[in-house]
Write an enzyme that holds these catalytic residues in place. Sequence first.
Site, PDB file in Angstrom:
ATOM      1  N   GLU A 200       8.818  -4.361 -10.123  1.00 11.39           N
ATOM      2  CA  GLU A 200       7.686  -3.873 -10.913  1.00 11.39           C
ATOM      3  C   GLU A 200       7.878  -4.114 -12.400  1.00 11.39           C
ATOM      4  O   GLU A 200       6.949  -4.468 -13.109  1.00 11.39           O
ATOM      5  CB  GLU A 200       7.459  -2.387 -10.641  1.00 11.39           C
ATOM      6  CG  GLU A 200       7.019  -2.056  -9.243  1.00 11.39           C
ATOM      7  CD  GLU A 200       5.576  -2.489  -8.947  1.00 11.39           C
ATOM      8  OE1 GLU A 200       5.144  -2.318  -7.805  1.00 11.39           O
ATOM      9  OE2 GLU A 200       4.891  -3.002  -9.852  1.00 11.39           O
TER      10      GLU A 200
ATOM     11  N   ASP B 250       4.591 -10.887   0.994  1.00 12.32           N
ATOM     12  CA  ASP B 250       3.526 -11.585   0.278  1.00 12.32           C
ATOM     13  C   ASP B 250       3.895 -12.505  -0.875  1.00 12.32           C
ATOM     14  O   ASP B 250       3.797 -13.720  -0.801  1.00 12.32           O
ATOM     15  CB  ASP B 250       2.474 -10.581  -0.176  1.00 12.32           C
ATOM     16  CG  ASP B 250       3.061  -9.386  -0.910  1.00 12.32           C
ATOM     17  OD1 ASP B 250       4.242  -9.411  -1.249  1.00 12.32           O
ATOM     18  OD2 ASP B 250       2.314  -8.413  -1.154  1.00 12.32           O
TER      19      ASP B 250
ATOM     20  N   GLU C 116      -6.921  -0.350   3.116  1.00 12.61           N
ATOM     21  CA  GLU C 116      -5.552  -0.800   2.861  1.00 12.61           C
ATOM     22  C   GLU C 116      -5.065  -1.756   3.937  1.00 12.61           C
ATOM     23  O   GLU C 116      -4.302  -2.683   3.666  1.00 12.61           O
ATOM     24  CB  GLU C 116      -4.621   0.408   2.741  1.00 12.61           C
ATOM     25  CG  GLU C 116      -3.174   0.065   2.434  1.00 12.61           C
ATOM     26  CD  GLU C 116      -2.978  -0.500   1.039  1.00 12.61           C
ATOM     27  OE1 GLU C 116      -1.861  -0.971   0.743  1.00 12.61           O
ATOM     28  OE2 GLU C 116      -3.927  -0.476   0.239  1.00 12.61           O
TER      29      GLU C 116
ATOM     30  N   GLU D  67      -6.607  -8.048  -4.538  1.00 13.18           N
ATOM     31  CA  GLU D  67      -6.288  -9.259  -3.780  1.00 13.18           C
ATOM     32  C   GLU D  67      -7.506 -10.015  -3.251  1.00 13.18           C
ATOM     33  O   GLU D  67      -7.534 -11.251  -3.262  1.00 13.18           O
ATOM     34  CB  GLU D  67      -5.339  -8.917  -2.626  1.00 13.18           C
ATOM     35  CG  GLU D  67      -3.946  -8.542  -3.060  1.00 13.18           C
ATOM     36  CD  GLU D  67      -3.865  -7.123  -3.588  1.00 13.18           C
ATOM     37  OE1 GLU D  67      -2.902  -6.817  -4.316  1.00 13.18           O
ATOM     38  OE2 GLU D  67      -4.766  -6.304  -3.271  1.00 13.18           O
TER      39      GLU D  67
ATOM     40  N   THR E  60       2.095 -12.579 -10.141  1.00 10.67           N
ATOM     41  CA  THR E  60       1.490 -11.754  -9.105  1.00 10.67           C
ATOM     42  C   THR E  60       0.857 -10.486  -9.653  1.00 10.67           C
ATOM     43  O   THR E  60       0.299  -9.698  -8.903  1.00 10.67           O
ATOM     44  CB  THR E  60       2.535 -11.426  -8.013  1.00 10.67           C
ATOM     45  OG1 THR E  60       1.874 -11.051  -6.809  1.00 10.67           O
ATOM     46  CG2 THR E  60       3.470 -10.338  -8.480  1.00 10.67           C
TER      47      THR E  60
END
Length: 640
Positions: free
Chosen positions: A275, A408, A515, A540, A626
Amino acid sequence: VESGGGGERSREGILPGVSASGMGLRLSQKFVFLLFLSGLVTLCFGALFFLPDSVRLKRIFLSKTETPPVTVGSGSENDAREHLKRPKDQEHPRGMTSAKGETSTKLKSLSRKPVVSREATEERLAGGKALEDLSLSRSRAESVSERATVVDHHGADTDTFSYAKFKRCLLKPPLGRDYGKPSDPNTNERREKVKEMMKFAWDNYKLYAWGKNELRPLTRNGHLGNMFGGLKGASIIDSLDTLYIMGLMDEYNDAKEWVQTSLDLNSNGEASLFEVNIRYVGGLLSAYYLTGEEVFKSKVLELGEKLLPAFNTPTGIPRGVINLGSGTSWSWGWASAGSSILAEFGTLHLEFVHLSELSANPIYTEKVMNIRKLLNKIEKPHGLYPNFLSPVSGNWVQHHVSIGGLGDSFYEYLIKSFLMSDKTDGDAKKMYYSALEAIEANLVQKSPGGLTYMAEWRGGILDHKMGHLACFSGGMIGIGADDGVPEKRQHYLDLAAEITHTCHESYTPTKLGPEAFRFDGGGEATATRLSDRYYILRPEVIESYMYMWRLTHDPKYREWGWEAVEALEQHCRVEAGFSGIRDVYTTTASHDNMQQSFFLSETLKYLYLLFSDDDLLPLEDWVFNTEAHPLPIIRKKRIR
């Protein structure tokens, strides 16, 4: 020691009053003592430099006197979606709760206090601001970039990053000919609406949560969370480039001032490596490349150095949690057998390569290339990459494969590493297309209703579930289509369109998606579990709309994006910001009281780009990390 002993022996015959035998006895005792002492010293220094987790001891003896103390700070995040980019989230970073207790960040009293909330700036509609005013305010910021260019042009040596050279390596101006303004009035009106949403979200964050990581819009206060090791201001760092490209220059300048005066990197808490990298490192890198402001460069290089101890493992695979003060690192408490997560250690490459570019220090690139080297060496079941890897043994821990949470962005960074290298990173290209082939063979499925989706793989058994996080894959496959083998290029573009269509179909009836959604038990892209029905302002699906628009110019992608805008306004906008909702299948919204920082960084940015001309952050020059922070393609040859 040996030369000293020899010197004593050479003198023994000329010392008056001392017998040769007595002197020999004393000499042999001295020799044994000195030999023992030298062995002890060797052992101690060997332990200091070669035993694992000796970072703190090394700092004591090998402190870099030329490196001043870090003075930056930013925010933390809510849980594990919090735990990875998204991770792409909830299951993986972004949607995971942080390791219970063990990984929660204790906010230290010595941390810099957040800036006191300022009064809300005077309300002004983004769509009503004159273009001349925008050009004037933007030109002031761009003059900094020009000054940086002049300085670099006259003073940069070959080992120092040159901002002037970087700008000459771009094919097009980052902000386009007219800041990406579309000629179609209806499209421009929609773009201005997205800009107004950004200003509304930002103004409320500034009013109620300034300096905190995120806004709680229902209770009108700030949220720190425990994901960033005591760093603050996550929403500020995540918003810098969004504010800049939208021309919200007053807001951008407030954010820049906060970075200069209040971003304190001297934190001593436990942070998610993933993060911190995608939000803070990515956000600061992007802000620097867009503006040339040196403060962003200096801050990001300080922060990057603090992340390096996470790689001090037997394999060089970093652990997921790091104490930014001590350098101690460990794995998430919930991770299987102390493993590292594929989407975390596999989502560092873009940012770390740019850290080496800016610092002229190859160590960052070396760290991420070592990860790739290990992944190439170990066996992949059916060509797939499982989600859990031991940082000690370098072996897979479980055979769970997912293109959604936990996996991902590893795949995303393979194709983007190839593109960011100006298509010179052949290893990344090979890894990506090999992985995509294995994904198609093992995970891509067609539902009875004709929807294409990506299932999850658990030791050979398919779980017919697809997470919202996996919906980024439509855009990923799309941007990689043109560089596949010629006979499969159209196939990849078709596959990208099919997956994006499936994700759009999950956005019903509120036009917001759950989700996770399933394709078994008679369901078609439907969340069958109550725990999967929430929507936390995720980007996304909209991300794939933006890429597919750029690649095809099919107007349906802009229409789908506008559906999302209207749904966000109807169901997620509250009096003091935007909030996620707990159930996308009910029109009576139950809000979760969280305006995620990635809503500002990703969701609104991708919507703005969707309604802008393609020359705003053109894909020929930029790749998005990302967290949607644009990073430039690295070219060594000047274009202009």
